[in-house]
Design an enzyme around this catalytic site. Structure first.
Site, PDB file in Angstrom:
ATOM      1  N   LYS A 163      -1.890   2.765   9.242  1.00 13.33           N
ATOM      2  CA  LYS A 163      -3.215   3.545   9.679  1.00 13.33           C
ATOM      3  C   LYS A 163      -3.218   3.198  11.161  1.00 13.33           C
ATOM      4  O   LYS A 163      -3.349   2.161  11.600  1.00 13.33           O
ATOM      5  CB  LYS A 163      -4.341   3.391   8.966  1.00 13.33           C
ATOM      6  CG  LYS A 163      -5.503   4.131   9.166  1.00 13.33           C
ATOM      7  CD  LYS A 163      -6.568   3.822   8.141  1.00 13.33           C
ATOM      8  CE  LYS A 163      -7.926   4.674   8.529  1.00 13.33           C
ATOM      9  NZ  LYS A 163      -9.179   4.274   7.575  1.00 13.33           N
ATOM     10  N   SER A 192     -10.963   7.710   5.039  1.00 19.24           N
ATOM     11  CA  SER A 192     -10.405   8.133   6.585  1.00 19.24           C
ATOM     12  C   SER A 192      -8.801   7.820   6.524  1.00 19.24           C
ATOM     13  O   SER A 192      -8.360   8.306   7.574  1.00 19.24           O
ATOM     14  CB  SER A 192     -11.018   7.221   7.458  1.00 19.24           C
ATOM     15  OG  SER A 192     -10.953   5.673   7.122  1.00 19.24           O
ATOM     16  N   SER A 201     -12.041   4.774   1.814  1.00 12.71           N
ATOM     17  CA  SER A 201     -10.998   5.487   2.709  1.00 12.71           C
ATOM     18  C   SER A 201      -9.432   5.185   2.304  1.00 12.71           C
ATOM     19  O   SER A 201      -8.912   5.650   2.933  1.00 12.71           O
ATOM     20  CB  SER A 201     -11.241   4.862   4.181  1.00 12.71           C
ATOM     21  OG  SER A 201     -12.618   5.272   4.729  1.00 12.71           O
TER      22      SER A 201
END
Length: 467
Positions: free
Chosen positions: A102, A176, A200
């Site tokens: 990420k 996210s 997330s």
């Protein structure tokens, strides 16, 4: 290299989606440990695994999962791993396994933008979790797109473009860690690393039909990662199986999970009163069907969680106040580079009084005590990962049994109590609702990550046998 700057259209995403997921050679059932064994036997190479990831990336560019990749550099790294194997060096647990990261974790040789145009604070060198993956032999090859600075659960981003749901391009991919979930689902790497502050890791895993594991708070170090809320942030893997999640967790945490086995009839707790009115009707029917299947093999009881009822408001206080503090320098100079949807909650965070923040921290201790007591008598809390199927992109409200609620509450509301309290939780694919992925969430006792993974293996196996 790939650096998307505008949202892919529905049309551009339709072709990759229409090719399907199950027939993708990169989404075959081979897991991480089997891939390492195949390399040891000489029937597979790190370069082979990378080329599968590259092919999947080309097929599914329209999903916008990848923020940055340099396949030429990754190929050199893969070749070096293959040469090490040919030289007779013992293979490490993740040897040659392609992993995405990420875009809020620092990775040497890769930029970090965290999905924003705002200036980021300094947060050190390469992420310790990433360094541990490399030490375990993983091939870290790409960064994944995300909701801006991790402050959101939709995967929509005006700066980098929306990440597209691989099952329906009109739907949200969750956030996210949106790109991580989609990349794993379509085979761009065998695993992804995400962060989970309010859900997330688990939300994008649920929306893309993969496994998302958020371990106990602090189990995986966050040095070298951009914080959103340092008392709620967790790092965790997104994978295609529980065993793959365990392998990734072991590498990043340094903890073993082999001892986590279900040795008796599981005891599961359902927060029925808390779930009342929260679920989409179709999600309710699916969840009750799952429980009915498990009652033949597990003891399932309904439990009261009165403190958890108030967790959303208290979590919001802590997360917004801490996010505003992390980004205080940019906010003080006007907030340039933040989108309006991210700037607004951080401005609210600036206004939170110290007393209100401290009271929210006190509330967290009460919530922890409630969950500690419940999980002394049960192996896990069980509930849907999301109250609703993946909403439409741009949708802000959804219908549930009690009426119309905000998407944020319907999605984050199912996951945030457990990241707020720091308890391990895992999202497991469990079929579909309205032709979209539906997932079960299991929540375990603090620091009993191995036991939770063992129970998750049991659930995974029971669902496979039911099919």
């Amino acid at each position: 290299m790939n650096s998307p700057t505008s949202p892919p259209s529905t049309a551009s995403a339709a072709a990759p989606v229409s090719q399907g997921l199950a027939g993708d050679p990169a989404t075959a059932s081979t897991g991480i440990r089997a891939a390492v064994l195949a390399q040891a036997q000489g029937t597979l190479s790190s370069r082979d695994l990378l080329e599968q990831a590259r092919a999947a990336h080309e097929r599914h560019r329209g999903l916008n999962a990848i923020a940055w990749v340099d396949f030429d550099a990754a190929a050199r790294d893969a070749d070096a791993l293959d040469e090490r194997r040919r030289a007779g060096a013992p293979l490490r647990p993740l040897h040659g396994v392609p992993v995405t990261i990420k875009d809020l974790f620092n990775v040497t040789g890769m930029p970090t933008a965290a999905g924003t145009r705002a200036r980021l604070p300094d947060f050190g060198g390469e992420s310790l979790a990433v360094s541990r993956l490399r030490a375990a032999g993983a091939l870290v090859f790409a960064k994944t797109n995300m909701h801006e600075i991790a402050l959101g659960a939709t995967g929509e981003n005006i700066w980098t473009g929306d990440v597209i749901n691989p099952y329906d391009p009109a739907r949200q991919a969750g956030g996210s860690s949106s790109g991580a979930g989609v990349a794993v689902a379509v085979g761009i790497g065998m695993a992804g690393v995400g962060s989970d502050t309010g859900g997330s890791v688990r939300i994008p895993a649920a929306f893309s039909g993969v496994v998302g594991f958020k371990p106990t708070f602090g189990a995986i170090p966050l040095a070298g990662a951009l914080h959103l809320s340092w008392t709620c942030d967790h790092a965790g893997p997104l994978t295609r199986s529980v065993d793959d999640a365990a392998a990734m967790f072991e590498a990043m945490s340094g903890r073993r999970t082999a001892h986590g086995r279900v040795a008796r009839r599981p005891r599961l707790a359902v927060p029925a009163r808390w779930l009342a009115g929260r679920l989409h009707p179709a999600m309710r029917a699916w969840f009750e069907s799952r429980l009915a299947d498990w009652r033949r093999q597990a003891d399932i009881t309904e439990v009261m969680t009165p403190v958890m009822m108030d967790s959303s408001a208290q979590y919001t206080v802590v997360a917004r106040a801490e996010a505003a503090h992390v980004h205080r320098d940019v906010l003080a100079s006007g907030g340039e580079g933040f989108s309006p949807g991210v700037l607004a909650p951080m401005r609210l965070g600036e206004q939170i009084a110290l007393r209100t923040y401290l009271e929210a921290l006190q509330f967290r201790e009460t919530l922890r005590a409630e969950l500690d007591a419940l999980l002394r008598d049960h192996d896990a809390l069980v509930l849907p990962s999301s109250a609703v199927p993946p909403p439409l992109r741009g949708q802000t409200e959804v219908e549930v049994e009690s009426g119309i609620v905000a998407v944020r509450e319907a999605v984050l509301g199912q996951t945030l109590p457990f990241s707020f309290a720091g308890f391990p939780a895992i999202s497991l694919p469990g079929g579909s609702v309205e032709s979209l992925p539906a997932s079960i969430q299991l929540v375990g006792a603090r620091d009993r990550d191995a036991a939770l993974l063992g129970l998750a293996r049991w659930v995974e196996a029971s669902q496979s046998s039911a099919e």
